[in-house]
Motif scaffolding. Structure first.
Motif, PDB file in Angstrom:
ATOM      1  N   LYS A 155      -1.302   2.808   0.123  1.00 48.25           N
ATOM      2  CA  LYS A 155      -1.899   2.609  -1.194  1.00 48.25           C
ATOM      3  C   LYS A 155      -2.617   1.262  -1.266  1.00 48.25           C
ATOM      4  O   LYS A 155      -2.247   0.312  -0.586  1.00 48.25           O
ATOM      5  CB  LYS A 155      -0.823   2.686  -2.276  1.00 48.25           C
ATOM      6  CG  LYS A 155      -0.163   4.058  -2.395  1.00 48.25           C
ATOM      7  CD  LYS A 155       0.847   4.078  -3.528  1.00 48.25           C
ATOM      8  CE  LYS A 155       1.488   5.452  -3.677  1.00 48.25           C
ATOM      9  NZ  LYS A 155       2.478   5.473  -4.786  1.00 48.25           N
ATOM     10  N   LEU A 156      -3.639   1.221  -2.118  1.00 50.12           N
ATOM     11  CA  LEU A 156      -4.388  -0.017  -2.292  1.00 50.12           C
ATOM     12  C   LEU A 156      -3.589  -1.004  -3.135  1.00 50.12           C
ATOM     13  O   LEU A 156      -3.014  -0.634  -4.162  1.00 50.12           O
ATOM     14  CB  LEU A 156      -5.739   0.263  -2.960  1.00 50.12           C
ATOM     15  CG  LEU A 156      -6.717   1.144  -2.175  1.00 50.12           C
ATOM     16  CD1 LEU A 156      -8.008   1.319  -2.957  1.00 50.12           C
ATOM     17  CD2 LEU A 156      -7.009   0.546  -0.806  1.00 50.12           C
ATOM     18  N   VAL A 157      -3.559  -2.248  -2.707  1.00 46.63           N
ATOM     19  CA  VAL A 157      -2.854  -3.305  -3.428  1.00 46.63           C
ATOM     20  C   VAL A 157      -3.896  -4.267  -3.992  1.00 46.63           C
ATOM     21  O   VAL A 157      -4.671  -4.864  -3.243  1.00 46.63           O
ATOM     22  CB  VAL A 157      -1.875  -4.062  -2.505  1.00 46.63           C
ATOM     23  CG1 VAL A 157      -1.186  -5.192  -3.263  1.00 46.63           C
ATOM     24  CG2 VAL A 157      -0.849  -3.105  -1.921  1.00 46.63           C
ATOM     25  N   LEU A 196      -5.078 -12.301  -4.201  1.00 49.47           N
ATOM     26  CA  LEU A 196      -6.215 -11.503  -3.770  1.00 49.47           C
ATOM     27  C   LEU A 196      -7.426 -11.798  -4.643  1.00 49.47           C
ATOM     28  O   LEU A 196      -7.301 -12.352  -5.744  1.00 49.47           O
ATOM     29  CB  LEU A 196      -5.872 -10.010  -3.835  1.00 49.47           C
ATOM     30  CG  LEU A 196      -4.744  -9.542  -2.914  1.00 49.47           C
ATOM     31  CD1 LEU A 196      -4.361  -8.106  -3.232  1.00 49.47           C
ATOM     32  CD2 LEU A 196      -5.148  -9.672  -1.455  1.00 49.47           C
ATOM     33  N   GLY A 197      -8.586 -11.406  -4.165  1.00 49.33           N
ATOM     34  CA  GLY A 197      -9.807 -11.657  -4.917  1.00 49.33           C
ATOM     35  C   GLY A 197      -9.811 -10.963  -6.263  1.00 49.33           C
ATOM     36  O   GLY A 197     -10.341 -11.493  -7.250  1.00 49.33           O
ATOM     37  N   ALA A 198      -9.216  -9.764  -6.336  1.00 46.19           N
ATOM     38  CA  ALA A 198      -9.188  -9.022  -7.596  1.00 46.19           C
ATOM     39  C   ALA A 198      -8.417  -9.781  -8.671  1.00 46.19           C
ATOM     40  O   ALA A 198      -8.762  -9.723  -9.859  1.00 46.19           O
ATOM     41  CB  ALA A 198      -8.565  -7.644  -7.370  1.00 46.19           C
ATOM     42  N   GLU A 199      -7.379 -10.511  -8.264  1.00 47.71           N
ATOM     43  CA  GLU A 199      -6.595 -11.281  -9.227  1.00 47.71           C
ATOM     44  C   GLU A 199      -7.456 -12.356  -9.888  1.00 47.71           C
ATOM     45  O   GLU A 199      -7.346 -12.610 -11.096  1.00 47.71           O
ATOM     46  CB  GLU A 199      -5.400 -11.923  -8.524  1.00 47.71           C
ATOM     47  CG  GLU A 199      -4.450 -10.925  -7.890  1.00 47.71           C
ATOM     48  CD  GLU A 199      -3.295 -11.607  -7.190  1.00 47.71           C
ATOM     49  OE1 GLU A 199      -2.778 -12.601  -7.737  1.00 47.71           O
ATOM     50  OE2 GLU A 199      -2.910 -11.164  -6.093  1.00 47.71           O
ATOM     51  N   GLY A 200      -8.301 -12.994  -9.095  1.00 53.54           N
ATOM     52  CA  GLY A 200      -9.176 -14.021  -9.653  1.00 53.54           C
ATOM     53  C   GLY A 200     -10.123 -13.454 -10.691  1.00 53.54           C
ATOM     54  O   GLY A 200     -10.344 -14.067 -11.751  1.00 53.54           O
ATOM     55  N   PHE A 201     -10.669 -12.268 -10.421  1.00 46.19           N
ATOM     56  CA  PHE A 201     -11.598 -11.669 -11.381  1.00 46.19           C
ATOM     57  C   PHE A 201     -10.872 -11.202 -12.645  1.00 46.19           C
ATOM     58  O   PHE A 201     -11.440 -11.225 -13.735  1.00 46.19           O
ATOM     59  CB  PHE A 201     -12.343 -10.507 -10.726  1.00 46.19           C
ATOM     60  CG  PHE A 201     -13.380 -10.951  -9.739  1.00 46.19           C
ATOM     61  CD1 PHE A 201     -14.546 -11.569 -10.167  1.00 46.19           C
ATOM     62  CD2 PHE A 201     -13.187 -10.781  -8.377  1.00 46.19           C
ATOM     63  CE1 PHE A 201     -15.506 -11.997  -9.263  1.00 46.19           C
ATOM     64  CE2 PHE A 201     -14.138 -11.203  -7.460  1.00 46.19           C
ATOM     65  CZ  PHE A 201     -15.300 -11.815  -7.908  1.00 46.19           C
ATOM     66  N   ILE A 206     -10.698  -8.639  -1.559  1.00 49.10           N
ATOM     67  CA  ILE A 206     -10.510  -8.215  -2.945  1.00 49.10           C
ATOM     68  C   ILE A 206      -9.199  -7.449  -3.082  1.00 49.10           C
ATOM     69  O   ILE A 206      -8.469  -7.595  -4.062  1.00 49.10           O
ATOM     70  CB  ILE A 206     -11.689  -7.341  -3.407  1.00 49.10           C
ATOM     71  CG1 ILE A 206     -13.003  -8.129  -3.304  1.00 49.10           C
ATOM     72  CG2 ILE A 206     -11.484  -6.857  -4.840  1.00 49.10           C
ATOM     73  CD1 ILE A 206     -13.064  -9.346  -4.203  1.00 49.10           C
ATOM     74  N   TYR A 207      -8.870  -6.658  -2.072  1.00 45.24           N
ATOM     75  CA  TYR A 207      -7.635  -5.873  -2.055  1.00 45.24           C
ATOM     76  C   TYR A 207      -7.259  -5.618  -0.603  1.00 45.24           C
ATOM     77  O   TYR A 207      -7.999  -5.959   0.321  1.00 45.24           O
ATOM     78  CB  TYR A 207      -7.833  -4.545  -2.794  1.00 45.24           C
ATOM     79  CG  TYR A 207      -8.870  -3.653  -2.153  1.00 45.24           C
ATOM     80  CD1 TYR A 207      -8.523  -2.742  -1.158  1.00 45.24           C
ATOM     81  CD2 TYR A 207     -10.210  -3.741  -2.524  1.00 45.24           C
ATOM     82  CE1 TYR A 207      -9.474  -1.942  -0.548  1.00 45.24           C
ATOM     83  CE2 TYR A 207     -11.173  -2.948  -1.922  1.00 45.24           C
ATOM     84  CZ  TYR A 207     -10.798  -2.049  -0.939  1.00 45.24           C
ATOM     85  OH  TYR A 207     -11.741  -1.266  -0.334  1.00 45.24           O
ATOM     86  N   TYR A 208      -6.105  -5.035  -0.394  1.00 45.21           N
ATOM     87  CA  TYR A 208      -5.716  -4.603   0.948  1.00 45.21           C
ATOM     88  C   TYR A 208      -4.894  -3.328   0.824  1.00 45.21           C
ATOM     89  O   TYR A 208      -4.427  -2.976  -0.267  1.00 45.21           O
ATOM     90  CB  TYR A 208      -4.933  -5.697   1.681  1.00 45.21           C
ATOM     91  CG  TYR A 208      -3.522  -5.930   1.168  1.00 45.21           C
ATOM     92  CD1 TYR A 208      -2.433  -5.258   1.730  1.00 45.21           C
ATOM     93  CD2 TYR A 208      -3.284  -6.829   0.130  1.00 45.21           C
ATOM     94  CE1 TYR A 208      -1.152  -5.475   1.269  1.00 45.21           C
ATOM     95  CE2 TYR A 208      -2.004  -7.051  -0.344  1.00 45.21           C
ATOM     96  CZ  TYR A 208      -0.939  -6.372   0.232  1.00 45.21           C
ATOM     97  OH  TYR A 208       0.331  -6.577  -0.235  1.00 45.21           O
TER      98      TYR A 208
END
Length: 333
Positions: A249-251, A261-266, A241-243
């Motif tokens: 910092k979280l990306v 990343l998975g977050a981009e899909g959501f 989802i992120y790295y």
């Protein structure tokens, strides 16, 4: 001459007795192991693998606890397959002539260094004729290694067992994979599940709760959102989802065509859902507004929101794919 012959015989008998004693110890440790694998320390390696006059075979699995969370190596799963192979060999006709060993890096660094291990996983056969010279590097023949020729990974127990039997020349048993279907209480559990499940289904079918239309609508929207967000792709491919970046910092979003990343899909799935909701509201909600002025304002707001969302979706698509689409919204680019 007779004295020399007698001394040679005594030495030979002593060597055989020592080898038999070592084999007996290994059998006892194998029996005490839950999964059929014996964990060696440095001293164990010197006693059982480096000693001369061995009459047994050893299969080695090199492991490292600090790499257990490495998803690419998946060493815990590979160890499970190795354990299944060990148990299968134990069920064969020669259970006390070959032993499956695990060497852990944290406990046997010196052995790892002498073996010249560059990477894991590493599984190999160590026969009775293999020689270990004190203080020197240990050479493992390429033909004794298991894994390089196996296409599937983690290496299946069946392939590891085939490697063991091929190198030792000893037959093994069949790999018995644990399964709930083999449990003696499985038929009872299945019958109970059918009865309880059927009764629960009957109650649900006759419940007024499942006849509430908005709940079905929300469920359909949830499925639509999950599908357009690539939820199944994230699960199947193991997409994070992120790295955490180099600065700590979280990306959540990777710019350009460097990846996704998975977050981009959501985020995109939510954009699709929002765009669809605005159009659905124009069709089903706005006509129910009694005031003509309010209908006009609501229609304008929804159209602007839909247009803005569509432009953001197209812009993101162009940024990620490198393809500039010529559409009604091209003025935005």
């Amino acid at each position: 001459m007779r004295v020399l012959s007698l001394l040679s015989l005594l030495v030979l008998l002593g060597s055989c007795a020592a080898a038999s004693e070592r084999a007996t110890k290994l059998v006892a440790r194998q029996a005490a192991s839950k999964d059929g694998i014996i964990v060696f320390s440095i001293n164990d390696f010197e006693e059982f693998a480096a000693a001369k006059g061995r009459d047994y075979h050893l299969m080695f699995f090199l492991n490292a606890h600090y790499m257990a969370k490495n998803a690419d190596m998946n060493l815990p799963k590979l160890r499970q397959e190795y354990a299944l192979a060990a148990q299968a060999f134990k069920r064969g006709p020669h259970p006390n002539e070959a032993f499956f060993i695990e060497l852990v890096y944290e406990r046997s660094k010196d052995v790892f260094q002498r073996l010249g291990v560059q990477q894991l996983p590493f599984v190999f056969h160590w026969g009775p004729d293999a020689v270990v010279r004190e203080g020197r590097s240990i050479k493992v023949a390429k033909s004794s290694e298991c894994g390089p020729s196996i296409k599937a990974y983690p290496w299946p127990a069946e392939e590891l067992l085939r490697c063991a039997t091929g190198n030792t020349g000893l037959a093994g048993g069949e790999v018995d994979r644990p399964s709930a279907l083999k449990h003696p209480l499985f038929p009872v559990a299945l019958l109970a599940f059918i009865v309880v499940g059927g009764y629960a289904g009957w109650l649900a079918y006759n419940s007024p709760f499942v006849k509430i239309t908005p709940l079905w609508a929300l469920g359909a929207l949830a499925v639509y959102w999950f599908a357009t967000s690539g939820g199944m792709y994230n699960i199947i491919r193991g997409m994070p989802i992120y790295y955490r970046g180099q600065n700590g910092k979280l990306v959540w979003w990777m710019e350009g065509r460097s990846g996704q990343l998975g977050a981009e899909g959501f985020v995109m799935g939510s954009s699709y859902l929002f765009f669809s909701s605005t159009l659905a509201s124009l069709t089903y909600v706005v006509p129910r507004i009694r005031s003509s002025a309010a209908r006009g304002i609501a229609s304008l707001v929804l159209v602007l929101l839909a247009a803005f969302t569509a432009m953001r979706i197209l812009s993101t698509y162009s940024n990620k794919s490198g393809i500039n689409m010529r559409t009604f919204f091209s003025f935005y680019h």
